[in-house]
Design a protein around this motif. Structure first.
Motif, mmCIF file in Angstrom:
data_model
loop_
_atom_site.group_PDB
_atom_site.id
_atom_site.type_symbol
_atom_site.label_atom_id
_atom_site.label_comp_id
_atom_site.label_asym_id
_atom_site.label_seq_id
_atom_site.Cartn_x
_atom_site.Cartn_y
_atom_site.Cartn_z
ATOM 1 N N VAL A 1 15.442 75.889 2.330
ATOM 2 C CA VAL A 1 16.869 76.127 2.061
ATOM 3 C C VAL A 1 17.060 77.455 1.343
ATOM 4 C CG1 VAL A 1 18.900 75.273 0.843
ATOM 5 C CG2 VAL A 1 17.390 73.663 2.036
ATOM 6 N N ARG A 2 16.248 77.705 0.333
ATOM 7 C CA ARG A 2 16.404 78.948 -0.434
ATOM 8 C C ARG A 2 16.053 80.171 0.407
ATOM 9 N NH1 ARG A 2 17.744 78.045 -5.532
ATOM 10 N NH2 ARG A 2 17.266 76.019 -6.494
ATOM 11 N N ASP A 3 15.051 80.054 1.246
ATOM 12 C CA ASP A 3 14.719 81.166 2.136
ATOM 13 C C ASP A 3 15.855 81.439 3.117
ATOM 14 O OD1 ASP A 3 12.289 81.485 0.915
ATOM 15 O OD2 ASP A 3 11.122 80.477 2.488
ATOM 16 N N ALA A 4 16.536 80.369 3.552
ATOM 17 C CA ALA A 4 17.623 80.521 4.521
ATOM 18 C C ALA A 4 18.891 81.097 3.891
ATOM 19 C CB ALA A 4 17.940 79.169 5.161
ATOM 20 N N LEU A 5 19.190 80.695 2.657
ATOM 21 C CA LEU A 5 20.493 81.021 2.070
ATOM 22 C C LEU A 5 20.445 81.992 0.895
ATOM 23 C CD1 LEU A 5 22.273 77.542 2.112
ATOM 24 C CD2 LEU A 5 22.405 79.384 3.788
ATOM 25 N N GLY A 6 19.298 82.160 0.292
ATOM 26 C CA GLY A 6 19.207 83.092 -0.823
ATOM 27 C C GLY A 6 20.163 82.748 -1.944
ATOM 28 N N ASP A 7 20.928 83.752 -2.407
ATOM 29 C CA ASP A 7 21.811 83.528 -3.551
ATOM 30 C C ASP A 7 23.082 82.764 -3.197
ATOM 31 O OD1 ASP A 7 23.239 85.465 -2.193
ATOM 32 O OD2 ASP A 7 23.063 86.994 -3.753
ATOM 33 N N ARG A 8 23.218 82.330 -1.951
ATOM 34 C CA ARG A 8 24.335 81.444 -1.606
ATOM 35 C C ARG A 8 24.088 80.024 -2.111
ATOM 36 N NH1 ARG A 8 24.324 83.422 4.572
ATOM 37 N NH2 ARG A 8 22.171 83.831 3.887
ATOM 38 N N VAL A 9 22.879 79.720 -2.531
ATOM 39 C CA VAL A 9 22.557 78.423 -3.130
ATOM 40 C C VAL A 9 23.017 78.434 -4.584
ATOM 41 C CG1 VAL A 9 20.713 76.844 -3.809
ATOM 42 C CG2 VAL A 9 20.568 78.068 -1.624
ATOM 43 N N LEU A 10 24.026 77.620 -4.900
ATOM 44 C CA LEU A 10 24.487 77.506 -6.284
ATOM 45 C C LEU A 10 23.748 76.402 -7.026
ATOM 46 C CD1 LEU A 10 28.356 77.940 -5.843
ATOM 47 C CD2 LEU A 10 26.576 79.685 -6.161
ATOM 48 N N LEU B 1 22.952 70.140 -1.944
ATOM 49 C CA LEU B 1 23.139 71.592 -1.954
ATOM 50 C C LEU B 1 24.598 71.887 -2.281
ATOM 51 C CD1 LEU B 1 22.476 74.598 -1.222
ATOM 52 C CD2 LEU B 1 22.970 73.974 1.167
ATOM 53 N N VAL B 2 24.825 72.764 -3.231
ATOM 54 C CA VAL B 2 26.182 73.217 -3.551
ATOM 55 C C VAL B 2 26.286 74.689 -3.163
ATOM 56 C CG1 VAL B 2 27.892 73.602 -5.365
ATOM 57 C CG2 VAL B 2 26.454 71.556 -5.420
ATOM 58 N N VAL B 3 27.321 74.992 -2.370
ATOM 59 C CA VAL B 3 27.594 76.369 -1.946
ATOM 60 C C VAL B 3 28.977 76.778 -2.429
ATOM 61 C CG1 VAL B 3 26.071 76.215 0.068
ATOM 62 C CG2 VAL B 3 28.493 75.606 0.294
ATOM 63 N N GLY B 4 29.284 78.063 -2.350
ATOM 64 C CA GLY B 4 30.534 78.562 -2.895
ATOM 65 C C GLY B 4 31.771 78.027 -2.205
ATOM 66 N N ASP B 5 31.720 77.878 -0.878
ATOM 67 C CA ASP B 5 32.856 77.373 -0.105
ATOM 68 C C ASP B 5 32.304 76.529 1.035
ATOM 69 O OD1 ASP B 5 35.108 76.828 1.364
ATOM 70 O OD2 ASP B 5 35.748 78.916 1.596
ATOM 71 N N VAL B 6 32.309 75.217 0.845
ATOM 72 C CA VAL B 6 31.712 74.334 1.850
ATOM 73 C C VAL B 6 32.473 74.382 3.168
ATOM 74 C CG1 VAL B 6 32.989 72.254 1.178
ATOM 75 C CG2 VAL B 6 30.693 72.039 2.162
ATOM 76 N N TRP C 1 36.170 63.885 2.014
ATOM 77 C CA TRP C 1 35.350 63.320 0.943
ATOM 78 C C TRP C 1 34.576 64.437 0.246
ATOM 79 C CZ3 TRP C 1 29.811 61.894 0.681
ATOM 80 C CH2 TRP C 1 29.513 61.214 -0.513
ATOM 81 N N GLN C 2 35.290 65.121 -0.645
ATOM 82 C CA GLN C 2 34.706 66.197 -1.440
ATOM 83 C C GLN C 2 34.095 67.294 -0.577
ATOM 84 O OE1 GLN C 2 32.376 64.743 -4.859
ATOM 85 N NE2 GLN C 2 33.150 62.686 -4.446
ATOM 86 N N PHE D 1 27.949 70.339 -0.526
ATOM 87 C CA PHE D 1 29.227 70.204 -1.223
ATOM 88 C C PHE D 1 29.658 71.562 -1.762
ATOM 89 C CE2 PHE D 1 27.150 66.050 -1.740
ATOM 90 C CZ PHE D 1 28.174 65.171 -1.409
ATOM 91 N N GLY D 2 30.936 71.616 -2.207
ATOM 92 C CA GLY D 2 31.439 72.791 -2.910
ATOM 93 C C GLY D 2 31.304 72.621 -4.411
ATOM 94 N N PRO D 3 31.621 73.657 -5.198
ATOM 95 C CA PRO D 3 31.385 73.640 -6.646
ATOM 96 C C PRO D 3 32.180 72.581 -7.411
ATOM 97 C CG PRO D 3 31.867 75.864 -5.869
ATOM 98 C CD PRO D 3 32.114 74.945 -4.723
ATOM 99 N N GLY D 4 33.319 72.153 -6.894
ATOM 100 C CA GLY D 4 34.133 71.188 -7.620
ATOM 101 C C GLY D 4 33.817 69.744 -7.307
ATOM 102 N N ALA D 5 32.844 69.486 -6.441
ATOM 103 C CA ALA D 5 32.545 68.119 -6.019
ATOM 104 C C ALA D 5 31.888 67.336 -7.143
ATOM 105 C CB ALA D 5 31.650 68.132 -4.784
ATOM 106 N N ALA D 6 32.282 66.068 -7.279
ATOM 107 C CA ALA D 6 31.713 65.201 -8.303
ATOM 108 C C ALA D 6 30.405 64.564 -7.860
ATOM 109 C CB ALA D 6 32.715 64.103 -8.665
#
Length: 215
Positions: free
Chosen positions: A52-61, A84-89, A113-114, A132-137
């Motif tokens: 995942v990190r190799d694929a997305l780099g700093d898009r991984v929050l 995985l949380v990204v900036g804009d799901v 659903w979030q 998910f996005g950053p605001g997801a519970a």
């Protein structure tokens, strides 16, 4: 960051008229196998996390191992669950193609659903990737549940027994994994609420919501 009310709310409602969450030919899997804990699961997660990190780099929050395979000593289905949380799901073009190139397949899309998206990886490690996005519970809830079970052996064993019973009943009935989840939801809710009270997110026993929970 989600609020305490959002974190402690047990959600399981699909809006009226919502389209099917399943993408393409994907459907719930039949057959549920619960196995004894495997000491190789943490290393398997590290392998998936590297993909995942190799694929997305700093898009991984946020990237975290969750679910039963993340709890030492807990029986589990032999499938890793990863949040995985990204900036804009909802901006799938920003994160989905690189994950697909790494071998992940989009199977579930639940914007109601979030913002949840569910992907499956079958090689090298069978895994479910929940996006998910950053605001997801839900990622916060998953972390609380994982850590509580890790630190509380009585609840860990209670949950393990609920999983064994649910798996046997689901297999005997020829049902699918969603039925398995439904059979153990009552125990899941009780454990969640106990953790929420202990963390000060709920004021005390008897005050927690009672609507169904999605694990």
């Amino acid at each position: 960051m989600p609020t305490p009310e959002e974190i402690t709310r047990h959600e399981d409602d699909v809006p009226t008229g919502a389209p099917s969450a399943w993408v393409g030919d994907a459907r719930p899997e039949t057959g549920v196998e619960v196995v004894e804990p495997d000491p190789a699961w943490p290393a398997a997660y590290a392998e998936v996390a590297a993909l995942v990190r190799d694929a997305l780099g700093d898009r991984v929050l946020v990237l975290q191992h969750v679910g039963s395979t993340a709890v030492p000593g807990l029986v589990a289905k032999p499938v890793l669950d990863v949040d995985l949380v990204v900036g804009d799901v909802d901006d799938e073009a920003a994160w989905l193609p690189p994950l697909e190139a790494a071998g992940f397949v989009l199977r579930v899309r639940e914007p109601w659903w979030q913002g949840h998206r569910g992907l499956r990886l079958t090689s090298p490690v069978v895994s479910n990737l929940h996006v998910f996005g950053p605001g997801a519970a839900e990622p916060v809830r998953h972390r609380i549940f994982r850590d509580w079970l890790t630190e509380h052996p009585e609840d860990r064993e209670r949950y393990a027994e609920a999983k064994r019973v649910a798996a046997r009943q689901t297999e005997a009935a020829g049902e699918h994994v969603m039925d398995y989840n439904a059979r153990k939801q009552a125990v899941v809710r009780e454990i969640y609420d106990r953790a929420f009270v202990a963390l000060g997110l709920l004021p005390g026993p008897g005050t927690a919501p009672t609507t169904p929970l999605r694990e």
